[in-house]
Write a protein that holds these residues in place. Structure first.
Motif, PDB file in Angstrom:
ATOM      1  N   VAL A 163       8.072  -8.988  12.644  1.00  0.00           N
ATOM      2  CA  VAL A 163       8.820 -10.222  12.431  1.00  0.00           C
ATOM      3  C   VAL A 163       9.034 -10.348  10.929  1.00  0.00           C
ATOM      4  O   VAL A 163       8.074 -10.429  10.155  1.00  0.00           O
ATOM      5  CB  VAL A 163       8.067 -11.449  12.960  1.00  0.00           C
ATOM      6  N   GLY A 164      10.298 -10.310  10.531  1.00  0.00           N
ATOM      7  CA  GLY A 164      10.626 -10.494   9.125  1.00  0.00           C
ATOM      8  C   GLY A 164      10.850 -11.970   8.842  1.00  0.00           C
ATOM      9  O   GLY A 164      11.296 -12.725   9.706  1.00  0.00           O
ATOM     10  N   ALA A 165      10.522 -12.389   7.632  1.00  0.00           N
ATOM     11  CA  ALA A 165      10.722 -13.776   7.207  1.00  0.00           C
ATOM     12  C   ALA A 165      11.307 -13.762   5.807  1.00  0.00           C
ATOM     13  O   ALA A 165      10.805 -13.063   4.933  1.00  0.00           O
ATOM     14  CB  ALA A 165       9.400 -14.538   7.226  1.00  0.00           C
ATOM     15  N   ALA A 166      12.373 -14.521   5.592  1.00  0.00           N
ATOM     16  CA  ALA A 166      13.019 -14.516   4.284  1.00  0.00           C
ATOM     17  C   ALA A 166      13.595 -15.886   3.958  1.00  0.00           C
ATOM     18  O   ALA A 166      14.144 -16.563   4.826  1.00  0.00           O
ATOM     19  CB  ALA A 166      14.132 -13.466   4.246  1.00  0.00           C
ATOM     20  N   ILE A 167      13.439 -16.284   2.709  1.00  0.00           N
ATOM     21  CA  ILE A 167      14.086 -17.492   2.210  1.00  0.00           C
ATOM     22  C   ILE A 167      15.520 -17.137   1.851  1.00  0.00           C
ATOM     23  O   ILE A 167      15.771 -16.184   1.109  1.00  0.00           O
ATOM     24  CB  ILE A 167      13.329 -18.045   0.988  1.00  0.00           C
ATOM     25  N   VAL A 168      16.465 -17.893   2.412  1.00  0.00           N
ATOM     26  CA  VAL A 168      17.890 -17.610   2.222  1.00  0.00           C
ATOM     27  C   VAL A 168      18.608 -18.895   1.818  1.00  0.00           C
ATOM     28  O   VAL A 168      18.056 -19.987   1.897  1.00  0.00           O
ATOM     29  CB  VAL A 168      18.523 -17.038   3.510  1.00  0.00           C
ATOM     30  N   HIS A 169      19.853 -18.727   1.432  1.00  0.00           N
ATOM     31  CA  HIS A 169      20.720 -19.878   1.135  1.00  0.00           C
ATOM     32  C   HIS A 169      22.157 -19.447   1.431  1.00  0.00           C
ATOM     33  O   HIS A 169      22.548 -18.319   1.083  1.00  0.00           O
ATOM     34  CB  HIS A 169      20.577 -20.296  -0.333  1.00  0.00           C
ATOM     35  N   PRO A 170      22.957 -20.295   2.063  1.00  0.00           N
ATOM     36  CA  PRO A 170      24.340 -19.902   2.391  1.00  0.00           C
ATOM     37  C   PRO A 170      25.166 -19.478   1.190  1.00  0.00           C
ATOM     38  O   PRO A 170      26.091 -18.674   1.328  1.00  0.00           O
ATOM     39  CB  PRO A 170      24.924 -21.172   3.032  1.00  0.00           C
ATOM     40  N   ASP A 171      24.843 -19.995  -0.001  1.00  0.00           N
ATOM     41  CA  ASP A 171      25.648 -19.709  -1.193  1.00  0.00           C
ATOM     42  C   ASP A 171      25.168 -18.498  -1.983  1.00  0.00           C
ATOM     43  O   ASP A 171      25.787 -18.129  -2.975  1.00  0.00           O
ATOM     44  CB  ASP A 171      25.655 -20.931  -2.122  1.00  0.00           C
ATOM     45  N   TYR A 172      24.058 -17.875  -1.553  1.00  0.00           N
ATOM     46  CA  TYR A 172      23.493 -16.766  -2.312  1.00  0.00           C
ATOM     47  C   TYR A 172      23.373 -15.510  -1.440  1.00  0.00           C
ATOM     48  O   TYR A 172      23.026 -15.598  -0.264  1.00  0.00           O
ATOM     49  CB  TYR A 172      22.095 -17.124  -2.850  1.00  0.00           C
ATOM     50  N   LYS A 173      23.642 -14.369  -2.058  1.00  0.00           N
ATOM     51  CA  LYS A 173      23.465 -13.099  -1.364  1.00  0.00           C
ATOM     52  C   LYS A 173      21.990 -12.690  -1.331  1.00  0.00           C
ATOM     53  O   LYS A 173      21.572 -11.941  -0.461  1.00  0.00           O
ATOM     54  CB  LYS A 173      24.275 -11.993  -2.060  1.00  0.00           C
ATOM     55  N   GLU A 174      21.227 -13.165  -2.295  1.00  0.00           N
ATOM     56  CA  GLU A 174      19.833 -12.767  -2.405  1.00  0.00           C
ATOM     57  C   GLU A 174      18.985 -13.411  -1.313  1.00  0.00           C
ATOM     58  O   GLU A 174      19.228 -14.558  -0.910  1.00  0.00           O
ATOM     59  CB  GLU A 174      19.265 -13.154  -3.776  1.00  0.00           C
ATOM     60  N   VAL A 175      17.999 -12.674  -0.847  1.00  0.00           N
ATOM     61  CA  VAL A 175      17.020 -13.185   0.116  1.00  0.00           C
ATOM     62  C   VAL A 175      15.631 -12.797  -0.396  1.00  0.00           C
ATOM     63  O   VAL A 175      15.452 -11.732  -0.984  1.00  0.00           O
ATOM     64  CB  VAL A 175      17.257 -12.605   1.531  1.00  0.00           C
ATOM     65  N   PHE A 176      14.658 -13.674  -0.167  1.00  0.00           N
ATOM     66  CA  PHE A 176      13.315 -13.431  -0.688  1.00  0.00           C
ATOM     67  C   PHE A 176      12.316 -13.406   0.451  1.00  0.00           C
ATOM     68  O   PHE A 176      12.114 -14.397   1.157  1.00  0.00           O
ATOM     69  CB  PHE A 176      12.945 -14.487  -1.729  1.00  0.00           C
ATOM     70  N   SER A 177      11.701 -12.250   0.614  1.00  0.00           N
ATOM     71  CA  SER A 177      10.845 -12.008   1.762  1.00  0.00           C
ATOM     72  C   SER A 177       9.490 -12.699   1.628  1.00  0.00           C
ATOM     73  O   SER A 177       8.881 -12.693   0.556  1.00  0.00           O
ATOM     74  CB  SER A 177      10.606 -10.502   1.940  1.00  0.00           C
ATOM     75  N   ILE A 178       9.048 -13.284   2.729  1.00  0.00           N
ATOM     76  CA  ILE A 178       7.668 -13.689   2.906  1.00  0.00           C
ATOM     77  C   ILE A 178       6.988 -12.512   3.603  1.00  0.00           C
ATOM     78  O   ILE A 178       7.631 -11.726   4.296  1.00  0.00           O
ATOM     79  CB  ILE A 178       7.588 -14.963   3.773  1.00  0.00           C
ATOM     80  N   TYR A 179       5.681 -12.384   3.457  1.00  0.00           N
ATOM     81  CA  TYR A 179       5.016 -11.226   4.057  1.00  0.00           C
ATOM     82  C   TYR A 179       5.296 -11.160   5.554  1.00  0.00           C
ATOM     83  O   TYR A 179       5.090 -12.138   6.282  1.00  0.00           O
ATOM     84  CB  TYR A 179       3.502 -11.277   3.808  1.00  0.00           C
TER      85      TYR A 179
END
Length: 443
Positions: A163-179
Motif C-alpha cells: 500500500v503506497g501513501a503519498a501527499i499530493v496536491h492538484p496543482d503540483y506534479k510532486e508527490v511525497f511518500s509516507i512509508y
C-alpha cells in the motif's frame, strides 16, 4: 555572466543523502558484530542503485568497480558489497526498520517549510492511498509471498504487494511518500495478507510517526465501508472517498429519495480557464452510508463535468460539510486520487526506478526492502524537483527525466566528482565532456 541556480542547504541532494546515510547507520545490525560490510553501506548501496537508476543489481555491481571514489564521495559508502552480498545482508532486515529514515527526510521537508505549499483544504494535506504490485512469478516464491491458485491448469502465482501513501496536491506534479505498508505474509500467519489489513497497519503507524499532521485520506471506490471509515475517524483523519452506484446502491437510493423531497442542493459554475466547460454539483449532508450502519452519517456529492454536450460523472463521500463555497475544492481533491497511480506508481514503473522489476526476491524480506529503498530514492528526487532550482535547471537542460538520469549516470561513471551538486552544475553550466562522448563511453 551566468547566474548560478540556488540550492537550499538542508534540502539539497547531498544534504539529504547524508540524512539517509546517517539514519541507516542507526538501524540495528541483525548480523554478527564482526561483519565485514556494515549494514549502512549495504543499504546505502541499494539507495545509490535506485538514485542512479541502474536497471539491475548486476549492472550496478559491474559499474561500481570504476566509480568507487564517487560512491564514497557522494553516497558516503565505505565498503561496497557485491550483488550477492547485498542480497544476503538485506534479506533478513525488517522492512519497518526503514521507517525512521523516511521520517527524517520528511522532517527536513517540514523544517524547510517546503511542505506548507502543499496544504489543500482547511489546513489539511491530501494523503492518497492505494495498493500496487511489487513482485509476481509463477515459478519462484518465498515465505513472505502471497499465493494465488488459478482454477485453470492448476497454476500458482507467487506475489507481493504494498500500500503506497503519498501527499499530493492538484496543482503540483510532486508527490511525497509516507512509508509504505507491505502486503505480504505476516509472521506466524498462514493466510494471505490483504490490502484492507495493510491499510489498518499503515494508518496506525502513520499516526505514530506523524501525530499532529492534518490529512484528508483520498481513496478509490473499494474503500468506503463502515469499519474503514471508523478507523479513519479514530486516527483523526478526514476523508474524500470515491463511491459508485453498483457498490453503494443503498446510499444512492437514499440520495435519490432526498432529491425527490428537495433536500439536496444543486450548484453549477463555468470553468474559469475553459468557458466551454461547466461544473455541475449535486450534494447533500448527513446521509447514512448503508443500511447496516444507519448511525454512520456522511456527506455526498455527485459531480458532472460537461463539455461539448457530453457529461462525465463522479461521486464521493466526505466528512467535510459540503457547501457551495467548498464543493469545487472537494471535487478537485477527489479527482486528484489518480496522482497515487500516475504520479507515483507509474513513475516508479516507467521512469527509471523499475518498480515491479525483480531486483531480488530473497527468502524473507529482500523484495520488500528493495521496494522501500526505491521509494525512498524517489522521495528524495521529488524533494529536489520541488525545492532545488539546480535540479530543475538540469532537468530543463536535458529535456526529460530519462535524459537527466542518463546524463547524471554518465558523468558519475566517467568523471571524478565530490558531490551531486557538482554533477548537476556540470550538466547546466558546461559539460566536461559532451553528451555524445559520455554516452559513447558508457555504452
Amino acid at each position: 555572466m551566468v547566474t548560478k541556480a540556488r540550492v537550499r542547504k538542508h534540502l539539497s541532494a547531498d544534504a539529504l543523502f547524508w540524512t539517509v546515510k546517517n539514519s541507516f547507520s542507526k538501524i540495528h545490525d541483525h548480523r554478527h558484530v564482526n561483519s565485514s560490510i556494515p549494514l549502512s553501506d549495504a543499504l546505502m548501496s541499494a539507495f545509490a542503485m535506485f538514485s542512479l537508476k541502474h536497471p539491475s543489481l548486476l549492472a550496478f555491481e559491474s559499474r561500481t568497480k570504476q566509480t568507487g571514489d564517487n560512491l564514497q564521495a557522494i553516497y558516503k559508502i565505505d565498503r561496497i558489497p557485491s550483488d550477492t552480498q547485498m542480497r544476503a545482508i538485506l534479506d533478513d532486515l525488517a522492512p519497518d526498520d526503514l521507517r525512521d529514515t523516511y521520517n527524517r527526510v520528511f522532517f527536513q521537508l517540514q523544517r524547510g517549510k517546503a511542505l506548507e505549499q502543499m496544504k489543500f483544504l482547511n489546513g489539511c494535506y491530501l494523503l492518497n492511498l492505494d495498493g500496487t504490485g511489487i513482485y509476481a512469478s509463477e515459478k519462484l516464491g518465498s515465505e513472505a509471498c502471497l499465493v494465488k491458485k488459478h482454477k485453470k491448469k492448476g497454476k500458482i502465482t507467487y506475489y507481493q504487494q504494498m500500500v503506497g501513501a503519498a501527499i499530493v496536491h492538484p496543482d503540483y506534479k510532486e508527490v511525497f511518500s509516507i512509508y509504505p505498508e507491505m502486503i505480504m505474509k505476516q509472521d506466524g500467519e498462514k493466510k494471505n495478507d490483504c490490502e484492507r489489513n495493510a491499510i489498518k497497519r499503515l494508518l496506525k503507524k502513520f499516526r505514530e510517526d506523524h501525530p499532529k499532521l492534518k490529512v484528508i485520506v483520498n481513496e478509490d471506490a473499494l474503500s468506503p465501508n463502515a469499519p474503514h471509515i471508523r478507523d479513519l475517524q479514530s486516527y483523526g483523519c478526514h476523508f474524500i472517498l470515491a463511491v459508485k452506484h453498483g457498490d453503494h446502491a443503498y446510499l444512492f437510493n437514499e440520495v435519490a429519495k432526498a432529491n425527490r423531497k428537495e433536500q439536496t442542493t444543486s450548484y453549477e459554475l463555468t470553468d474559469e480557464q475553459d468557458p466551454e466547460k461547466r461544473h455541475l454539483f449535486h450534494f447533500i449532508n448527513g446521509v447514512p452510508l448503508n443500511k447496516s450502519n444507519p448511525d454512520l452519517l456522511i456527506n455526498f456529492v455527485e459531480y458532472g463535468e460537461e463539455k461539448n454536450g457530453k457529461i462525465r460523472y463522479f461521486s464521493w463521500i466526505t466528512d467535510f460539510e459540503i457547501t457551495e463555497e467548498n464543493v469545487y475544492q472537494i471535487m478537485r481533491g477527489g479527482r486528484a486520487r489518480w496522482k497515487i497511480e500516475n504520479e507515483t506508481f507509474n513513475t516508479l514503473k516507467n521512469q527509471g526506478y523499475n518498480l515491479g522489476h525483480n531486483y531480488g526476491l530473497g527468502k524473507k524480506n529482500l523484495c520488500a526492502v528493495f521496494a522501500a529503498v526505491m521509494m525512498l530514492a524517489f522521495m528524495v528526487d521529488q524533494v529536489q524537483q520541488l525545492c532545488c532550482s539546480l535540479f530543475r535547471s538540469a532537468w530543463k537542460t536535458k529535456g526529460s527525466k530519462r535524459g537527466l538520469w542518463e546524463h547524471i549516470r554518465a558523468v558519475f561513471m566517467l568523471i571524478q566528482v565530490t558531490s551531486m551538486k557538482e554533477i548537476l552544475e556540470n550538466i547546466i553550466y558546461g559539460d566536461l565532456m559532451s553528451h555524445d562522448q559520455l554516452i559513447n563511453n558508457t555504452s
